[in-house]
Each structure stands twice: as C-alpha cells, then as structure tokens.
Design a protein around this motif. Structure first.
Motif, PDB file in Angstrom:
ATOM      1  N   GLY A  90     128.174 -45.006  24.928  1.00  0.00           N
ATOM      2  CA  GLY A  90     128.625 -46.317  25.542  1.00  0.00           C
ATOM      3  C   GLY A  90     130.362 -46.310  25.916  1.00  0.00           C
ATOM      4  N   ALA A 138     130.497 -44.640  29.014  1.00  0.00           N
ATOM      5  CA  ALA A 138     130.572 -45.341  30.262  1.00  0.00           C
ATOM      6  C   ALA A 138     131.439 -45.977  30.180  1.00  0.00           C
ATOM      7  CB  ALA A 138     128.925 -46.009  29.507  1.00  0.00           C
ATOM      8  N   MET A 195     134.491 -44.208  31.693  1.00  0.00           N
ATOM      9  CA  MET A 195     134.112 -43.300  33.236  1.00  0.00           C
ATOM     10  C   MET A 195     134.292 -44.718  34.358  1.00  0.00           C
ATOM     11  SD  MET A 195     132.653 -40.258  34.708  1.00  0.00           S
ATOM     12  CE  MET A 195     131.755 -40.066  35.712  1.00  0.00           C
ATOM     13  N   GLU A 196     133.425 -45.533  33.666  1.00  0.00           N
ATOM     14  CA  GLU A 196     133.456 -47.315  34.911  1.00  0.00           C
ATOM     15  C   GLU A 196     134.999 -47.578  35.210  1.00  0.00           C
ATOM     16  OE1 GLU A 196     131.701 -49.602  36.364  1.00  0.00           O
ATOM     17  OE2 GLU A 196     130.350 -47.528  35.959  1.00  0.00           O
ATOM     18  N   TRP A 216     137.544 -45.437  35.049  1.00  0.00           N
ATOM     19  CA  TRP A 216     138.242 -44.568  36.204  1.00  0.00           C
ATOM     20  C   TRP A 216     137.911 -44.217  37.233  1.00  0.00           C
ATOM     21  CZ3 TRP A 216     136.165 -40.188  37.862  1.00  0.00           C
ATOM     22  CH2 TRP A 216     136.965 -39.057  38.346  1.00  0.00           C
ATOM     23  N   LEU A 217     136.444 -44.760  37.190  1.00  0.00           N
ATOM     24  CA  LEU A 217     136.388 -44.573  39.159  1.00  0.00           C
ATOM     25  C   LEU A 217     136.862 -45.917  39.732  1.00  0.00           C
ATOM     26  CD1 LEU A 217     132.525 -44.140  38.126  1.00  0.00           C
ATOM     27  CD2 LEU A 217     133.727 -42.632  39.415  1.00  0.00           C
ATOM     28  N   GLU A 218     137.136 -46.758  39.024  1.00  0.00           N
ATOM     29  CA  GLU A 218     137.938 -47.881  39.799  1.00  0.00           C
ATOM     30  C   GLU A 218     139.187 -47.707  39.699  1.00  0.00           C
ATOM     31  OE1 GLU A 218     137.406 -50.464  41.170  1.00  0.00           O
ATOM     32  OE2 GLU A 218     134.096 -49.942  40.582  1.00  0.00           O
ATOM     33  N   GLU A 225     141.316 -44.601  39.793  1.00  0.00           N
ATOM     34  CA  GLU A 225     141.431 -43.166  40.963  1.00  0.00           C
ATOM     35  C   GLU A 225     140.674 -43.734  42.148  1.00  0.00           C
ATOM     36  OE1 GLU A 225     141.726 -40.784  39.936  1.00  0.00           O
ATOM     37  OE2 GLU A 225     141.954 -39.459  41.068  1.00  0.00           O
ATOM     38  N   ARG A 226     140.040 -44.711  42.801  1.00  0.00           N
ATOM     39  CA  ARG A 226     138.923 -45.459  43.555  1.00  0.00           C
ATOM     40  C   ARG A 226     140.310 -45.807  44.435  1.00  0.00           C
ATOM     41  NH1 ARG A 226     134.603 -48.280  46.158  1.00  0.00           N
ATOM     42  NH2 ARG A 226     135.475 -49.617  44.773  1.00  0.00           N
TER      43      ARG A 226
END
Lengths: 585, 204
Positions: free
Chosen positions: B62, B65, B68-69, B71-73, B75-76
């Motif tokens: 958890g 996750a 990760m969520e 970091w993805l936002e 990094e984008r």
C-alpha cells in the motif's frame, strides 16, 4: 467326520494350552504384540507428523497467495494508472497538434508545438513504467494492449496455482491424518488382543484356548492391516497435473469476454485449454479439478458459440454434452461446489436435458438460494418443458431475490441473462414469444428497481405519443448540435457523430414521473448510456435528454453496431427504436 | 549350588532389565509427548510470524503504491516543466513545476535512483527490513524448530521399537533354560544397552 475333526482339533488346542508351556507361549505372543504395538505407534506418529507438515505447507501457500493477490492488485492498479496517463498524453498530444495546425499566431503555435513535443516525450516515458505498455502484453505494431493476457497471466494463473497447490497439500494432510487414525484403530485392536491374551493366562479349561485364540486372531488382523496400510502408496496430485490445469485456466481467462463478438477467434484458445486439461488428466486421471477444467473449457466456449451469431448450435450442443460428462466425476468428489452445479444445470439446459437441468439447478439453489440467475435458468428450463406457469413463478422469485439480495454480481448476471434471452428468441422459435415476454419483464423490473426502488412498473404510466431520436455532433465551440434524425430500422454514419438526443412526447406524463432510457449495442446492455431522470417538461411539450458518453464529449465517433433504445415511463416500456451505426470508411 | 546361584542371578538380571525396559518406555513416552508439544508450539509461532509478515507485506504494498502514484504525477509534471523551460515557455514551465511540487510531499527521495527513477522494490524491502525490528516476521526458524522436534519424535519412537524387541527375548529367557536362556538374556540386555545409549543421544 468334519464335526469330529473340529472337536479333536479343539481338544488338542486345549491340551496344548493347558500346561505351563502354553502360558509361556501366550507371554511370548504378548511380548511380540507389544513390539508390533510400538511399531504401529511409530507409524502413527510418523503419519501424524506428515499430516502436520502438509497442513503447514498449505498454510504457507495460502498466506503467500494472499500476499501475492494484494500485491498484484496494487501493482496492476499502478500499471493501469500508468496506462491511463499514457493514453492521456497521447490525447493531449493529439489536441496540441490540432490546435497548432489551426493556430495563426506564431508564438501561440510554437507553444502548441512545444506542448505536443512534451506530451510525445511523456507518452514514451510512460511506456517504460507499465507492463501493460510493454511486450508481451503490448503490440508495438498495432499499439494495442492485450488486457486479457495480462489478467490471465498475472492474476488468474498465480491465483489458480496457489489454490491448486494449497488444495493438494491439504489433501495430502488429510490423507496422512486419515492414515494416522487408522493406526490408532489398529492400536486399539492390539490393546484388545493383549486384553484377551492376558485373560487367557489367568483362565483354565476351555476358556483359555478361546481367549488365547481370539487374542491371537486380533493380533494377526492388526499385523495384516498394519502391513497393508504401511505399504499402500499415497500419491498426491503430481505437479505436472497442477501446471496443466493452471495453463488451461490461463487460456480460458483469455476467451473473448464480449459476448456478441465472433466465436472463431476464440477457437485456438479453446483448443489449447482443452489440450492442457487433457494433459492434466493424463498425468493424474483421478484429479477432480482436471475434470472441472475440461468441463469448463468446453462449456465456456460452447456457451459463447451457442449465442454467437457465427456459432454452430449443433457443435455447441455436442460440446455441452461432453462438458456434462466431465462435471459428474468432479461433482462426485466436490458435491458442495454450487458453482459447478450451476454450470452443469446450464450445460444440461442448452444440451436439451431439461429435467436434469432443473435437478442440477435445484442442487445449486440448495447451497446458494440468493442468486437471481439460478431462478432465471430454472425458469428457462421450465419454459422448454412447456410449464409456463412454473417459469413465470420462477421469474418472479428471481426478481424478488434480485431486489432483496442486492448482490453485486447480480447486475452482471442480469446483463448476461438479457443478452442470452435476446439470442434465445432466435434459437428457440417455439418459445420465442414466452422468452420475449420474460425478457421484457426482467428489463422493466431492472428499470423499476433503479428508478422507483421497486421491481414492478407503475400501473398508470402514460403512453408515449411520439419518440424522436437525433444524432448529435460536437461543434467547434464545444456545443452538442443536432444532425440528422435516426429512423426506426434505419442507419447512420458513426463518423462525425458523438451521441444522441432523445425527444419524448407523452401527454399523460406528470411532473417528476420517472423517465428512463436504456441502450443495447449488438444485444448487450450499455450501462454507460443508461439515463434515469424525473419528467420535467410540460406534458404538452416534449421531454428531451442527451445520451453522450465521455468519449462523445471528447469528440470520439460512435462505435459501429446494431443499436436498440428503449424508453420506460414509470418503469413500463413505452417505446423503442432500433438502428445501425455504420463503420467509418 | 553354583548352578542354582547362577540361575538366580540370571533371573534377577532378567527381572531388572524388564523393569528397566518399562521405565525406558515410560521415559520415551514422556519425551515424545514433550517433543510433540514443542513441535506444535513452534508451528503455531511460525504461523503467527507468517501471518504477521503477510500483513506487513500488504502494508508495504500500500505504501509503495501511494509513493508510486505520487512519483508518477510528480515526475510527469517535472518533465513537462523542464521541457517547456527548454523550449522557452518559462511561465508554462513554472505552472507545471508548481504542479509537480504538489505531489512531492508523498515522494520518498531516498528511493529514487541516480536518474530520478523510483525503485519500488528497494522501498518495499527497506520497509520490511525495518518491520522485522518491530515484530517477528520470519516463520522459517520456527518451522525449522518444529521439524527438528518432529524428527526427535520419530527417532525416539524408532528407539522404542528397538527396545521393545528386547521384550520377547527376555520373556523367552524367563521360561527357557541353558544356553538359550543365557543367549536370549544377553541379546535382550545388549539391545537394552544400545537403545539406552541411542535414547540419551537423541534426548539431548
């Protein structure tokens, strides 16, 4: 002569046991029995330890599987999240390119160009972050993702493997546990043997040989039983059989889930699943799950084939018959698997064994009386047997269960049942009228439940005087504008259209009366197009409502296919239109 | 007279060994029971540790996750900001940098590699390594202890079978005479002696 022979033998035995030597012989026998009892005690403990070890292993596999499942849910959620972002970047890029093309101002166009370039880079970067965007699940040539393969290999396969290995260990544990109990029984018999022999040493006359003989007989039986038990091999399920069953289910999980799609592309998957199930049975002909795997490989494929427009009913029925043959050995071993009884009943129904189908469905209902679909299946079987009254009663029970049980799965089964009935109207011409009536009852009940919170439509629902459907376009200003009207039975182009406007004129309608629209594409209910609103217009004018999906709002074209739209007022069917959306190009 | 004395001594020896056999059997039964209990306790402890590990793994998943969520936002938006800055659109770049900052508080920089990529595996392992210091999460030593005790039970029972074989020999010695009696007593005694030594070895 034989009687005198027996008498002589008994006398000789009594003489033999009468003297002091006989006591010694009994004592020696008792000592030997003690040795045997100790050996049996060792075997009993050994079996018990093996049982514990197998159960421990089953527990470990179970816990690991839970951990994997949760981990996989989290990971797949991330994979899908990245996929969405990738898709979003592609859409952003497409939008920026469109804007750049239309833009006259150089500086602004440069900004759009820069944005398009950034979005292109980000979509590429996103691809490295999700397994859904990488081989083997992503096809570089077509830019398509095989979601079914992803789910089958990363979710279904490991889940099935964990379950099978867990169950195999539990079965091993149970078998050793049972053997341990057998040894306990033998120990009890040996104790009885010692008791009889002990008595024999204290008694005289004819009682002594009787007790000595009985004790000896008990000991011999125990010895024989011990040897047989110890030498009987215990064969657990071989790993090869488990691997093959897992592979069969991985293939089955990739059967096309869209019920209206052509069946033939699924045939290689079916053949692979069948071949794996048969390999599992070859590795272990007593493995119940292998029979289930073969039954389901056949049934799921045959079920799609029976209802697909390009499917052969005869071939489907043949496969159903063979699936039925495989369910029986499985259910002998697992008689409480209600899902297997359910599927068996369904296979028997489509194969034409209506009475057997009802019996199997009854067994499933005895374990799980809250499933709407089971009553629906039984109603279909009753209909085929010509008992419309029983069928109607079961439909009403199905609806009551649908309303009361509130199972999440029931909504999915409703969509499936609705699709099936649409096809059964063609497959069962003798019952077509009754099936259509049943379908209409189910549809009205479903709408009434959603709109009115009751399974029965309002009895005073007004008639619709005029129903008009118009295709919608998205203007450059972002407005939905009407294009051409859609005629009942007509067709429109998918390209350039994003949705529909429905216009309903019902002079008897009252304010706040519920108005519902349902749309089916190729016989499958499209939940995204369902609308339930209160009547808000003047009864003398028309009530209008728009059906535009999020794709339509983003200016995506309509999907091609055969469409059917139904209007419900107060839950009662009050109009319908069918049309075709043509494929672009 | 000597023969009688010898016979009496042998009778006493047989009786003593038989009594000792009984005692040995009782001791083995007690030790088997004790080892079985220990095996059962160790198994239970192993199951508790395995369940605790499973729960910690779920928590770790958890957490990973969530990171990760974020970091993805992050990094984008960060990459978009950098690219727009390079293309000369500083105001657009700033907007995206601000957007990236909104996600940063949930990103764990210690798990970003040199290229700024988030390493979920390292984060997960690190979390579990820390969790081990708080709770017993390793079932392996418990299961190994259970297996060792079960092995002891098996060995003790095998020794019991060996010891039991002395019983018919000594019984036979009780009602026979001459060399057969002496031989049976000797073999019975030898089995008892070997069994006793083995029992001590396995016991410890």
């Amino acid at each position: 002569m034989p009687a005198s022979g027996l008498r002589r033998a008994a006398t000789s035995l009594a003489d033999l046991l009468a003297d002091e030597r006989s006591r010694s012989a009994i004592a020696l026998t008792m000592a030997l029995i003690t040795v045997l009892a100790t050996a049996v005690a060792f075997l009993q403990q050994d079996a018990s330890i093996r049982s514990n070890t197998a159960n421990r292993e089953a527990e470990r596999i179970g816990l690991e599987a839970v951990g994997y499942d949760v981990g996989m849910i989290v990971e797949s959620s991330t994979d899908y999240g990245v996929f969405r972002r990738w898709f979003e970047e592609l859409e952003r890029q497409a939008w920026a390119n469109q804007q750049a093309e239309a833009e006259r101002d150089t500086e602004t166009r440069e900004l759009y160009d820069a944005l398009a370039a950034v979005d292109g880079e980000l979509s590429e970067w996103s691809r490295g972050q999700s397994r859904l965007l990488q081989p083997p699940f992503f096809d570089e040539a077509t830019f398509e993702t095989d979601f079914a393969a992803y789910h089958a290999e990363l979710v279904v396969g490991p889940q099935m493997r964990a379950k099978q290995e867990h169950d195999a260990r539990l079965a091993t544990g149970a078998a050793w546990g049972s053997r341990a109990l057998t040894y306990v029984t033998i120990l009890t018999i040996l104790a009885a043997a010692l008791f009889f022999l002990g008595l024999a040493t204290t008694l005289r006359g004819t009682a002594r040989p009787i007790f000595a003989f009985t004790g000896g007989a008990f000991a011999i039986v125990s010895l024989a039983w011990t040897v047989i038990s110890a030498l009987t091999p215990f064969a657990g399920v071989p790993q090869t059989a488990i691997d093959e069953v897992v592979s069969a289910y991985v293939e089955m999980a990739q059967y096309d889930s869209v019920r209206s799609d052509p069946i033939e592309p699924d045939r290689p998957r079916y053949e692979a699943a069948l071949s794996h199930a048969e390999a599992a049975l070859a590795a272990d002909p007593t493995y119940p799950t292998a029979y289930l795997a073969r039954a389901e490989a056949r049934l799921f494929f045959a079920d799609r084939m029976y209802f697909a427009e390009d499917g052969s009913t005869d071939e489907a029925v043949g496969l159903m018959e063979r699936a039925v043959d495989d369910y029986h050995p499985y259910l002998e071993d697992e008689p409480e698997d209600y899902a297997a009884w359910w599927n068996l009943g369904w296979a028997q129904l489509l194969a034409g064994h209506h009475a057997e189908s009802i019996a199997s469905t009854d067994r499933a209902l005895s374990f799980n009386p809250d499933h709407f679909a089971l009553y629906h299946n039984r109603a279909l079987a009753e209909l085929r047997m010509g008992d419309e009254a029983a069928a109607d009663a079961d439909v009403e029970t199905a609806l009551r269960v649908f309303a009361d049980a509130d199972l999440d799965s029931d909504a999915a089964f409703f969509v499936q049942a609705d699709f099936n009935m649409g096809r059964l109207v063609e497959r069962w011409p003798e019952q077509a009228e009754a099936v259509e009536r049943m379908q209409r009852r189910l549809r009205e009940a479903q709408v009434s439940l959603e709109a009115l919170d009751a399974p029965t439509p309002q009895s005073d629902a007004p008639e619709v005087e005029a129903l008009r459907l118009t295709a919608l376009q998205l203007s450059p200003e972002g407005e939905l504008v009407e294009d051409n009207a859609v005629a009942d039975g007509g067709s429109i182009a998918g390209a350039g259209h994003v949705g529909y406007r429905v216009s309903i004129r019902a002079p008897g309608a009252r304010l706040a009366m519920s108005v519902s629209v349902r749309v089916w594409r190729d016989g499958v209910l499209d939940p995204g197009s369902s609308v339930d609103i209160p009547w808000a217009a003047d009864p003398q004018t028309s009530q209008t409502l728009d059906i535009v999906s999020p794709y339509g709002r983003a200016n995506f074209d309509l999907d091609p296919g055969r469409y059917e739209l139904e209007i419900y007022i107060g839950g009662a069917t009050r109009g319908s239109i069918t049309w075709e959306v043509e494929r672009a190009g | 007279m000597n023969e009688d004395r010898g016979s009496d001594a042998l009778s006493i020896a047989i009786a003593v060994i038989l009594a000792a056999l009984g005692l040995a059997g009782a001791l083995i039964a007690w030790r088997v029971g004790d080892a079985s209990n220990r095996a059962s306790d160790a198994t239970q402890e192993g199951v508790i540790a395995a369940r605790a590990r499973s729960a910690e793994e779920i928590t770790a998943d958890g957490l990973v996750a969530q990171t990760m969520e974020a970091w993805l936002e992050y990094e984008r938006a960060r990459r978009r900001a950098e690219s727009l800055q390079r293309a000369g659109f500083a105001d657009q770049a700033l907007g995206n940098a601000m957007q990236a900052a909104a996600h940063w508080f949930l990103v764990r920089p210690e798990y970003l590699d040199d290229e700024g990529n988030y390493d979920p595996r390292r984060h997960r392992e690190s979390y579990l390594a820390e969790a081990v210091t708080r709770r017993d999460l390793d079932p392996t030593p418990h299961y190994a202890r259970a297996a060792a005790e079960e092995s002891r039970v098996r060995s003790l029972l095998l020794i019991a079978v060996l010891l039991a074989t002395a019983l018919p020999l000594l019984t036979m010695a009780g009602f026979t005479g001459g060399r057969l009696r002496v031989g049976a007593t000797a073999i019975g005694g030898a089995i008892f002696a070997v069994g006793t030594v083995l029992r001590i070895v396995v016991w410890l």
